[in-house]
Structure formats: C-alpha cells, structure tokens
Design a protein around this motif. Structure first.
Motif, short mmCIF file in Angstrom:
data_model
loop_
_atom_site.label_atom_id
_atom_site.label_comp_id
_atom_site.label_asym_id
_atom_site.label_seq_id
_atom_site.Cartn_x
_atom_site.Cartn_y
_atom_site.Cartn_z
N SER A 8 0.82 -1.20 0.00
CA SER A 8 0.00 0.00 0.00
C SER A 8 0.86 1.26 0.00
N ALA A 9 2.13 1.14 0.38
CA ALA A 9 3.02 2.29 0.43
C ALA A 9 3.69 2.55 -0.92
N VAL A 10 3.47 1.66 -1.89
CA VAL A 10 4.12 1.79 -3.19
C VAL A 10 3.47 2.91 -3.99
N PRO A 11 4.25 3.92 -4.39
CA PRO A 11 3.68 4.98 -5.23
C PRO A 11 3.20 4.43 -6.57
N TYR A 140 1.91 11.82 -17.49
CA TYR A 140 2.16 11.05 -16.27
C TYR A 140 1.45 11.72 -15.11
N VAL A 141 0.89 10.89 -14.23
CA VAL A 141 0.34 11.41 -12.99
C VAL A 141 0.96 10.59 -11.87
N VAL A 142 1.65 11.29 -10.95
CA VAL A 142 2.28 10.63 -9.82
C VAL A 142 2.25 11.58 -8.63
N GLY A 143 1.87 11.06 -7.49
CA GLY A 143 1.82 11.88 -6.28
C GLY A 143 0.92 13.10 -6.44
N ARG A 159 11.92 14.56 -13.24
CA ARG A 159 10.84 15.09 -12.41
C ARG A 159 10.03 13.96 -11.79
N VAL A 160 9.77 12.91 -12.57
CA VAL A 160 9.05 11.75 -12.03
C VAL A 160 9.88 11.13 -10.90
N GLU A 161 11.19 10.96 -11.13
CA GLU A 161 12.05 10.35 -10.11
C GLU A 161 12.08 11.18 -8.83
N ALA A 162 12.11 12.50 -8.96
CA ALA A 162 12.14 13.35 -7.77
C ALA A 162 10.86 13.17 -6.96
N ILE A 163 9.72 13.09 -7.65
CA ILE A 163 8.44 12.91 -6.94
C ILE A 163 8.39 11.53 -6.29
N VAL A 164 8.78 10.50 -7.04
CA VAL A 164 8.74 9.13 -6.51
C VAL A 164 9.69 8.99 -5.32
N ASP A 165 10.90 9.55 -5.44
CA ASP A 165 11.84 9.49 -4.32
C ASP A 165 11.24 10.14 -3.07
N ARG A 166 10.58 11.28 -3.27
CA ARG A 166 9.95 11.98 -2.14
C ARG A 166 8.83 11.13 -1.53
N LEU A 167 8.03 10.51 -2.39
CA LEU A 167 6.93 9.66 -1.89
C LEU A 167 7.48 8.44 -1.14
N LEU A 168 8.53 7.84 -1.70
CA LEU A 168 9.11 6.67 -1.05
C LEU A 168 9.71 7.05 0.30
N ALA A 169 10.38 8.17 0.36
CA ALA A 169 10.99 8.62 1.62
C ALA A 169 9.91 8.91 2.66
N ALA A 170 8.82 9.53 2.23
CA ALA A 170 7.74 9.87 3.16
C ALA A 170 6.96 8.63 3.60
#
Length: 184
Positions: A8-11, A140-143, A159-170
């Motif tokens: 459930s935590a997977v972006p 693309y839609v992410v976060g 940009r996608v990687e930056a958002i995904v990294d932020r989501l994974l860290a959070a």
C-alpha cells in the motif's frame, strides 16, 4: 510504524498513453529506466487515452487490455509502440499478429476486438483522463502531480524520479534504507 502491507506504500505512476502515438514510443526508454530503477517500489499503471486523430488507437487500447488479461501487458505495449507505423498501415491485423509473435492467444485477441469486452475499461480511462485535464499523450500522474510529456519529454523522467523518491521517503520511514539519511 506501518502495520498495513508494504504494497500500500508503493507509489503509483499512471502513464496516460496511446499506442499509435510516436511520442509514447519515445517515452518507452524513460519507462524502462523507471522500471529498472524502482522495480517493485513503483507501480506503473497503463491508462488509455486514445486520440481521435489515430484511427487504430482505440482498438490498440482494447488489445493492450487483452494482453494484460493474458499476463503480458508491458511486453505487448512495447512491441506495438515499437512499430507504430505498421499499426498505422495495418490496423487490427497487426495487433493480432503482434500477440501471436509474443506467444499470446491471438484468436482470443481477435475475439476481444470483435466482441468489445474491454471497451468499458478504455472508455472509463479516457473519461477519467479528460476529467483530470489530460489532453495528449504521454501524460504522467504521480503523487497528485500531472506531467505532460506530449509537449516535451525533456527532463520528465528526472521530475518523475524526484516525486517518486519523495513519496518513497515519506511513505517508508525507517524502511527507506541508509541513502535517505537527510530527510529534514
């Protein structure tokens, strides 16, 4: 602290795509790189947004759904996008032949395109895309952020990687590993 399953935590990265779109073919390298970088830590979800200017796009979206049903969505998507000119020329016979080349049940593809069993999924995706402001592909839609790759794909993967990294860290807290050391 997560007592729910880690899944459930997977972006989720929704990829609004059209299989007759040369820009979506260009985006394949980015999608491959994202899959290689994140593996199971990012869910890539194909969302259909067939454009009226491409007469075989709606059938291709239905065929992709049949490929998903047969467990080979991304290999099929990559095979079709890799040959958009052939799809332009040959239409549904190309979609069925591509399924056969991948070892899928081509007769089932043919039947699915005739009986329209996947039309509702494609229609629902398209309606949702329009509702959130998708106008072209790839988008693309992410976060909660929409990134339009139809205008330019320059810097999009970063940009996608930056958002995904932020989501994974959070989302994963201590489970993120040592490299997430500076999360102020």
């Amino acid at each position: 602290m997560s007592d729910s399953s880690s899944a459930s935590a997977v972006p989720i990265l929704d990829v609004w795509c059209e299989l007759q779109c040369p820009d979506c073919r260009s985006a394949l390298d980015d999608l491959r790189a994202l899959r290689a970088r994140y593996g199971d830590r990012l869910e890539l979800r194909l969302r259909h947004f067939p454009l009226e200017k491409h007469k075989h796009a709606f059938a291709a979206a239905q065929a992709a759904e049949e490929a998903a049903e047969q467990g080979r969505l991304w290999p099929y998507v990559e095979a079709v996008l890799g040959r958009v000119e052939e799809l332009d020329r040959r239409g549904e016979s190309f979609l069925v032949e591509t399924a056969r080349e991948l070892g899928l049940d081509a007769e089932e593809f043919d039947t699915a395109l005739i009986d329209g069993r996947h039309i509702l999924i494609v229609d629902a995706d398209q309606a949702e895309g329009k509702a959130i402001g998708v106008t072209g592909t790839p988008t693309y839609v992410v976060g909660g952020e929409r990134l339009d790759g139809g205008k330019s794909q320059e810097g999009l993967r970063e940009r996608v990687e930056a958002i995904v990294d932020r989501l994974l860290a959070a989302g994963s807290g201590a489970g993120a590993g040592a490299e997430a050391g500076q999360n102020g």
